[in-house]
Enzyme design. Structure first.
Site, PDB file in Angstrom:
ATOM      1  N   HIS A 146       0.831  -1.215   0.000  1.00  0.00           N
ATOM      2  CA  HIS A 146       0.000   0.000   0.000  1.00  0.00           C
ATOM      3  C   HIS A 146       0.860   1.258   0.000  1.00  0.00           C
ATOM      4  O   HIS A 146       1.575   1.523   0.966  1.00  0.00           O
ATOM      5  CB  HIS A 146      -0.922  -0.030   1.240  1.00  0.00           C
ATOM      6  CG  HIS A 146      -1.819   1.151   1.363  1.00  0.00           C
ATOM      7  ND1 HIS A 146      -2.127   1.732   2.568  1.00  0.00           N
ATOM      8  CD2 HIS A 146      -2.484   1.867   0.420  1.00  0.00           C
ATOM      9  CE1 HIS A 146      -2.934   2.748   2.360  1.00  0.00           C
ATOM     10  NE2 HIS A 146      -3.166   2.857   1.066  1.00  0.00           N
ATOM     11  N   GLU A 158       3.044   0.321   3.158  1.00  0.00           N
ATOM     12  CA  GLU A 158       2.594  -0.685   4.124  1.00  0.00           C
ATOM     13  C   GLU A 158       2.552  -2.041   3.409  1.00  0.00           C
ATOM     14  O   GLU A 158       1.831  -2.198   2.419  1.00  0.00           O
ATOM     15  CB  GLU A 158       1.203  -0.330   4.653  1.00  0.00           C
ATOM     16  CG  GLU A 158       1.189   0.902   5.555  1.00  0.00           C
ATOM     17  CD  GLU A 158      -0.209   1.278   6.033  1.00  0.00           C
ATOM     18  OE1 GLU A 158      -0.344   1.736   7.172  1.00  0.00           O
ATOM     19  OE2 GLU A 158      -1.184   1.128   5.261  1.00  0.00           O
TER      20      GLU A 158
HETATM   21  N1  3HC Z   1       2.605  14.193  -7.435  1.00  0.00           N
HETATM   22  C1  3HC Z   1       3.950  14.057  -7.463  1.00  0.00           C
HETATM   23  N2  3HC Z   1       4.774  14.878  -6.836  1.00  0.00           N
HETATM   24  C2  3HC Z   1       4.234  15.888  -6.142  1.00  0.00           C
HETATM   25  C3  3HC Z   1       2.856  16.101  -6.066  1.00  0.00           C
HETATM   26  C4  3HC Z   1       2.026  15.192  -6.754  1.00  0.00           C
HETATM   27  N3  3HC Z   1       0.688  15.266  -6.742  1.00  0.00           N
HETATM   28  N4  3HC Z   1       2.624  17.190  -5.300  1.00  0.00           N
HETATM   29  C5  3HC Z   1       3.814  17.646  -4.917  1.00  0.00           C
HETATM   30  N5  3HC Z   1       4.784  16.861  -5.421  1.00  0.00           N
HETATM   31  C6  3HC Z   1       6.218  17.011  -5.250  1.00  0.00           C
HETATM   32  C7  3HC Z   1       6.688  18.320  -5.806  1.00  0.00           C
HETATM   33  O1  3HC Z   1       6.989  18.201  -7.179  1.00  0.00           O
HETATM   34  C8  3HC Z   1       7.923  18.574  -4.977  1.00  0.00           C
HETATM   35  O2  3HC Z   1       8.982  17.808  -5.492  1.00  0.00           O
HETATM   36  P1  3HC Z   1      10.493  18.313  -5.376  1.00  0.00           P
HETATM   37  O3  3HC Z   1      10.867  18.223  -3.934  1.00  0.00           O
HETATM   38  O4  3HC Z   1      11.210  17.337  -6.233  1.00  0.00           O
HETATM   39  O5  3HC Z   1      10.502  19.707  -5.904  1.00  0.00           O
HETATM   40  C9  3HC Z   1       7.571  17.979  -3.610  1.00  0.00           C
HETATM   41  O6  3HC Z   1       6.484  17.070  -3.848  1.00  0.00           O
HETATM   42  C10 3HC Z   1       7.110  19.028  -2.643  1.00  0.00           C
HETATM   43  O7  3HC Z   1       6.025  19.702  -3.239  1.00  0.00           O
HETATM   44  P2  3HC Z   1       5.674  21.230  -3.021  1.00  0.00           P
HETATM   45  O8  3HC Z   1       6.927  21.980  -2.683  1.00  0.00           O
HETATM   46  O9  3HC Z   1       4.858  21.694  -4.176  1.00  0.00           O
HETATM   47  O10 3HC Z   1       4.657  21.238  -1.822  1.00  0.00           O
HETATM   48  P3  3HC Z   1       4.791  20.680  -0.358  1.00  0.00           P
HETATM   49  O11 3HC Z   1       6.148  20.858   0.196  1.00  0.00           O
HETATM   50  O12 3HC Z   1       3.616  21.244   0.326  1.00  0.00           O
HETATM   51  O13 3HC Z   1       4.568  19.105  -0.504  1.00  0.00           O
HETATM   52  C11 3HC Z   1       3.150  17.235  -0.375  1.00  0.00           C
HETATM   53  C12 3HC Z   1       3.449  18.553  -1.105  1.00  0.00           C
HETATM   54  C13 3HC Z   1       4.298  16.263  -0.629  1.00  0.00           C
HETATM   55  C14 3HC Z   1       1.881  16.689  -0.998  1.00  0.00           C
HETATM   56  C15 3HC Z   1       3.015  17.525   1.152  1.00  0.00           C
HETATM   57  O14 3HC Z   1       2.085  18.547   1.344  1.00  0.00           O
HETATM   58  C16 3HC Z   1       2.585  16.323   1.947  1.00  0.00           C
HETATM   59  O15 3HC Z   1       3.390  15.484   2.324  1.00  0.00           O
HETATM   60  N6  3HC Z   1       1.275  16.236   2.267  1.00  0.00           N
HETATM   61  C17 3HC Z   1       0.717  15.126   3.019  1.00  0.00           C
HETATM   62  C18 3HC Z   1       0.449  13.989   2.085  1.00  0.00           C
HETATM   63  C19 3HC Z   1      -0.131  12.802   2.791  1.00  0.00           C
HETATM   64  O16 3HC Z   1      -0.401  12.798   3.981  1.00  0.00           O
HETATM   65  N7  3HC Z   1      -0.360  11.725   2.017  1.00  0.00           N
HETATM   66  C20 3HC Z   1      -0.982  10.539   2.504  1.00  0.00           C
HETATM   67  C21 3HC Z   1      -2.445  10.564   2.164  1.00  0.00           C
HETATM   68  S1  3HC Z   1      -3.288   9.131   2.730  1.00  0.00           S
HETATM   69  C22 3HC Z   1      -3.140   8.000   1.477  1.00  0.00           C
HETATM   70  O17 3HC Z   1      -2.594   8.257   0.440  1.00  0.00           O
HETATM   71  C23 3HC Z   1      -3.681   6.647   1.766  1.00  0.00           C
HETATM   72  C24 3HC Z   1      -4.750   6.245   0.791  1.00  0.00           C
HETATM   73  O18 3HC Z   1      -5.103   4.926   1.094  1.00  0.00           O
HETATM   74  C25 3HC Z   1      -5.945   7.135   0.872  1.00  0.00           C
END
Ligand code: 3HC
Length: 289
Positions: A146, A158
């Protein structure tokens, strides 16, 4: 049946080209594996291909990858609407629609067509692999793998074993995740939500209760999660990113399994889903985009 091992893995098949499947495919290609991403929708595949190419270009522009490495990763990726590539796949990651009947059908076909040593993993966050293991005909080689959204960025994977999963399957899947540059965690028993979604659900429940009681605004609850707790996103922003339909589905699947009142889908989320406000994907969820 021959034993799966990390050294056998050269070609990875990802079933499903949505946000998760496509990025999982790119993660594997960037790690040097030959990858086929399969989807029944040619439109989805075309969209995935162009999104992945843009991500690679962005990495080159940021100086995070050389143009040659990006081209090589792209060249390792194939996109297919048929499942023929499974005949030559050493490891399969299924990231298709979260519907048990569809997954069972896919696992039955994978079990028939994949080489005997291939491991068949599901990226499902809600359906434990025990539900598809029998259909595959090779239950010892089935587990959940996962990933988290966005899969290119989030380190956690996971690995969830079911009662039949062999130790070799667990070890190989954990090692593959490491070779993808991830930090896998082992979940020893199937429980609804595994670990990460249970933690996420607990925070969301509190956030929804605080908001419903008028204790603080959406913005202030999100801001608190970030500035007091160091979370990268607040709970409402995160729900919008994951998709409110996905959040609702996870809650419903959890409730169906536990029957615990506290796990019931939250009415505020169900209402937004009913209005088509699914989050970032539709331009509106808790927030407007
Ligand atoms: N796809 C790919 N890469 C992405 C992206 C996306 N949708 N959004 C952002 N990124 C990349 C950016 O390109 C950037 O890469 P770099 O370091 O190489 O330049 C890096 O992530 C950081 O992005 P930003 O600077 O634009 O923005 P942030 O620092 O705010 O990071 C984030 C964005 C990584 C999404 C951060 O906000 C984060 O970690 N958020 C929490 C995400 C989370 O909790 N995910 C788990 C969700 S639960 C789940 O998935 C389970 C499922 O079962 C539902």
């Amino acid at each position: 049946m021959s034993t799966p091992s990390i050294e056998n893995i050269r070609h990875i098949l990802v079933v499903g080209s949505g946000a998760m499947g496509s990025q999982i495919g790119l993660v594997a290609a960037l790690a040097g594996y030959r990858v086929t991403i399969q989807d029944i929708s040619a439109e989805m595949l075309a969209a995935a291909k162009s999104q992945l190419a843009s991500r690679l270009q962005a990495n080159v522009a940021k100086g995070k990858a050389s143009a040659a490495d990006a081209d090589a990763a792209l060249a390792r990726l194939s996109f297919r609407t048929d499942l023929a590539a499974v005949a030559d796949a050493d490891f399969v990651i299924e990231a298709a629609t979260e519907r048990l009947d569809i997954k069972q059908e896919i696992f039955a076909r994978l079990g028939e067509l994949a080489p005997p040593h291939a491991i068949l993993a599901t990226n499902s966050s809600t359906l434990g692999s025990s539900k598809v293991a029998a259909a595959s005909g090779r239950p010892t080689q089935v587990c959940n793998m996962h990933f988290f959204n966005p899969a290119l960025v989030m380190k956690c994977v996971e690995v969830v074993r079911n009662e039949a999963t062999s130790q070799t399957t667990v070890d190989t899947t954990m090692e593959l995740a490491r070779r993808f540059g991830k930090e896998p965690v082992l979940i020893n028993r199937e429980v609804p939500g595994f670990v990460a979604n249970r933690l996420m659900g607990a925070i969301q429940k509190e956030a929804l209760a605080l908001h419903a009681a008028g204790i603080a605004s959406l913005e202030d609850i999100d801001s608190t999660a970030k500035t007091a707790l160091g979370h990268p996103m607040g709970p409402f922003e995160l729900m919008d990113m994951v998709g409110l339909d996905v959040i609702d589905f996870i809650a419903q699947a959890t409730y169906d399994e536990t029957g615990t009142e506290a796990d019931r889908p939250h009415p505020a989320i169900t209402e937004l889903v009913g209005q088509g406000r699914l989050g970032r994907r539709t331009g509106r969820g808790w927030y407007s985009y």
